[in-house]
Design an enzyme around this catalytic site. Sequence first.
Site, PDB file in Angstrom:
ATOM      1  N   GLY A 157      31.257  -0.174 -23.604  1.00 23.95           N
ATOM      2  CA  GLY A 157      31.439   1.237 -23.934  1.00 23.95           C
ATOM      3  C   GLY A 157      30.108   1.852 -24.350  1.00 23.95           C
ATOM      4  O   GLY A 157      29.050   1.471 -23.827  1.00 23.95           O
TER       5      GLY A 157
ATOM      6  N   GLU B 144       9.623  -7.805  -3.187  1.00 23.14           N
ATOM      7  CA  GLU B 144       9.659  -8.995  -2.308  1.00 23.14           C
ATOM      8  C   GLU B 144      10.695  -8.829  -1.193  1.00 23.14           C
ATOM      9  O   GLU B 144      11.408  -9.766  -0.843  1.00 23.14           O
ATOM     10  CB  GLU B 144       9.871 -10.283  -3.116  1.00 23.14           C
ATOM     11  CG  GLU B 144       8.639 -10.616  -3.952  1.00 23.14           C
ATOM     12  CD  GLU B 144       8.665 -11.971  -4.592  1.00 23.14           C
ATOM     13  OE1 GLU B 144       9.127 -12.935  -3.959  1.00 23.14           O
ATOM     14  OE2 GLU B 144       8.220 -12.064  -5.753  1.00 23.14           O
TER      15      GLU B 144
ATOM     16  N   GLN C 293      44.755  -7.396 -18.292  1.00 22.66           N
ATOM     17  CA  GLN C 293      44.535  -8.030 -16.979  1.00 22.66           C
ATOM     18  C   GLN C 293      43.397  -7.370 -16.205  1.00 22.66           C
ATOM     19  O   GLN C 293      42.722  -8.028 -15.427  1.00 22.66           O
ATOM     20  CB  GLN C 293      45.823  -8.020 -16.172  1.00 22.66           C
ATOM     21  CG  GLN C 293      46.839  -9.016 -16.731  1.00 22.66           C
ATOM     22  CD  GLN C 293      48.031  -9.197 -15.820  1.00 22.66           C
ATOM     23  OE1 GLN C 293      48.280  -8.400 -14.931  1.00 22.66           O
ATOM     24  NE2 GLN C 293      48.793 -10.256 -16.051  1.00 22.66           N
TER      25      GLN C 293
ATOM     26  N   ILE D 244       1.068  -3.058  -7.816  1.00 20.97           N
ATOM     27  CA  ILE D 244       0.598  -4.440  -7.960  1.00 20.97           C
ATOM     28  C   ILE D 244       0.893  -4.952  -9.369  1.00 20.97           C
ATOM     29  O   ILE D 244       0.315  -4.476 -10.354  1.00 20.97           O
ATOM     30  CB  ILE D 244      -0.912  -4.558  -7.617  1.00 20.97           C
ATOM     31  CG1 ILE D 244      -1.171  -3.972  -6.221  1.00 20.97           C
ATOM     32  CG2 ILE D 244      -1.371  -6.015  -7.710  1.00 20.97           C
ATOM     33  CD1 ILE D 244      -0.282  -4.514  -5.099  1.00 20.97           C
TER      34      ILE D 244
ATOM     35  N   ALA E  59       2.484   1.256   3.286  1.00 18.33           N
ATOM     36  CA  ALA E  59       2.886  -0.047   3.837  1.00 18.33           C
ATOM     37  C   ALA E  59       3.569  -0.845   2.737  1.00 18.33           C
ATOM     38  O   ALA E  59       2.924  -1.583   2.000  1.00 18.33           O
ATOM     39  CB  ALA E  59       1.669  -0.793   4.384  1.00 18.33           C
TER      40      ALA E  59
ATOM     41  N   SER F  57       7.762  -1.861   2.720  1.00 19.36           N
ATOM     42  CA  SER F  57       8.647  -2.737   3.511  1.00 19.36           C
ATOM     43  C   SER F  57       7.944  -3.158   4.805  1.00 19.36           C
ATOM     44  O   SER F  57       8.062  -4.301   5.243  1.00 19.36           O
ATOM     45  CB  SER F  57       9.941  -1.990   3.852  1.00 19.36           C
ATOM     46  OG  SER F  57      10.573  -1.551   2.669  1.00 19.36           O
TER      47      SER F  57
ATOM     48  N   GLU G 295      17.811  -4.200   2.243  1.00 23.07           N
ATOM     49  CA  GLU G 295      17.934  -3.860   3.673  1.00 23.07           C
ATOM     50  C   GLU G 295      16.999  -4.722   4.523  1.00 23.07           C
ATOM     51  O   GLU G 295      17.335  -5.078   5.659  1.00 23.07           O
ATOM     52  CB  GLU G 295      17.609  -2.369   3.892  1.00 23.07           C
ATOM     53  CG  GLU G 295      18.617  -1.405   3.272  1.00 23.07           C
ATOM     54  CD  GLU G 295      18.448  -1.210   1.761  1.00 23.07           C
ATOM     55  OE1 GLU G 295      17.566  -1.852   1.140  1.00 23.07           O
ATOM     56  OE2 GLU G 295      19.216  -0.411   1.189  1.00 23.07           O
TER      57      GLU G 295
ATOM     58  N   GLU H 238       0.868  -1.190   0.000  1.00 25.28           N
ATOM     59  CA  GLU H 238       0.000   0.000   0.000  1.00 25.28           C
ATOM     60  C   GLU H 238       0.898   1.232   0.000  1.00 25.28           C
ATOM     61  O   GLU H 238       2.094   1.126   0.326  1.00 25.28           O
ATOM     62  CB  GLU H 238      -0.883   0.006   1.252  1.00 25.28           C
ATOM     63  CG  GLU H 238      -1.837  -1.170   1.303  1.00 25.28           C
ATOM     64  CD  GLU H 238      -2.739  -1.164   2.536  1.00 25.28           C
ATOM     65  OE1 GLU H 238      -2.716  -0.171   3.310  1.00 25.28           O
ATOM     66  OE2 GLU H 238      -3.460  -2.154   2.711  1.00 25.28           O
TER      67      GLU H 238
END
Length: 404
Positions: free
Chosen positions: A349, A373, A289, A169, A142, A144, A377, A139
């Site tokens: 490049g 998902e 290298q 969604i 709401a 995490s 963190e 939401e």
Amino acid sequence: MMQRDHLDWPFLEPRHKRLAEDLEQWSKQTLPPAHAHDQSLESVDRSCRQLVRLLGEGGWLKYGVGGVAYGGSADAIDTRAVCLIRETLARHSGLADFAFAMQGLGSGAISVFGSEEQKRRYLPRVAAGSAVAAFAISEPNAGSDVAALCCEARREGDAYVINGEKTWISNGGIADFYVLFARTGEGPGAKGITAFVVDASTPGLEIAERFRVMAPHPLARLVFRDCRIPAGQRLGESGQGFKVAMSTLDIFRSSVAAAALGFARRALVEALRRSTSRKMFGQTLSDFQITQARLAKMATDIDSAALLTYRAAWLKDLGRPVTVEAAMAKMTATEVAQQVIDAAIQMFGAQGVISDETVELLYREIRPLRIYEGATEVQQLIIARGIIKAYQEGVAPSAKGNKA
Ligand SMILES: Cc1cc2nc3c(=O)[nH]c(=O)nc-3n(C[C@H](O)[C@H](O)[C@H](O)COP(=O)(O)OP(=O)(O)OC[C@H]3O[C@@H](n4cnc5c(N)ncnc54)[C@H](O)[C@@H]3O)c2cc1C
């Protein structure tokens, strides 16, 4: 396409190897090129529906559905199969991976917690690709912190009346049904949430906004205004919605890692192709290298992430708790894939930043995986909480995965 030996790893069984090889062939022959749609909402919607249908016809969607009687490939979802399918599809097409993943995530709660009637009504169509599924928990306030969700479902006789909104969604706008998580008030926070299945055609459910995404796929904000659904559309017990959501994510979280692996493997192949052919300073880019060190890191990081991913999927299939292991896999694979793809672009490049160049597509595909998902963190918190708890209970973190 380069294929490393990971299909022979002990986490996987011979049937998994066959599945991945068959899907590789099918993908080469059947999938439209990754950039085959323009970025208009209509084109993305059309491509996504077409991919769901193709994946259903190909018999791949049944791996995201639990229950042979309902069109699934097995009675329990085979997490390793889901991971291999996502890894393979992601190497070919981000949108094909998305279409496959959302059928599983959008119906996973029905596979695991649905009543007989709900399973019969929804799952065979999901497996066949004739119904599009969605998972609606986030939401505006709401994301995490999902336990803070406030979309409400009020019981009225033999119905629930839903009011509130959901945002970000996936499949919003093209889905035939939404597995919805709403507040029913049995307790505070995570204790007062219940899951429901809401048909897209239910009066009072409106697609209020569509979003354009850097890696185009259907994404919407939904508004519910006095949206009345029969009480039989409740999924699982009242007040158990948080558990339903987390159990579903536990199955599919390692598959986000697998998709990231697919993107990273494709980027490594592109980097090898470019660096072994690009002439400069009288040599080839891969002769330097600095380039070799970068290629070595890319390959090693991919294998590390793959080991974590298939360990988590294997543990899940053994029926062990995997919250920590799936979080480690999701965090590592998505972060590593971002770095691998960025390194590949650097080797290209200017050509690497041209729209629809493969590495440029991959750069856009990988970014949202570090957020949805559970952002990186959030995965860090899950891992830390898990190992602290295990330590306090006297289980050494390194032994945790082996605890029956
Ligand atoms: C492409 C895409 C598809 C999605 N599909 C769906 C879907 O199908 N269904 C659905 O329900 N949702 C979906 N989402 C929503 C997704 O789950 C949320 O975006 C995610 O949970 C983060 O929530 P938020 O966007 O509100 O960010 P916030 O919760 O506002 O977090 C913002 C940032 O804060 C940081 N953060 C979070 N917690 C902490 C912490 N404890 N400590 C430090 N930093 C922290 C992270 O870096 C995070 O990215 C989708 C999102 C995207 C991008």
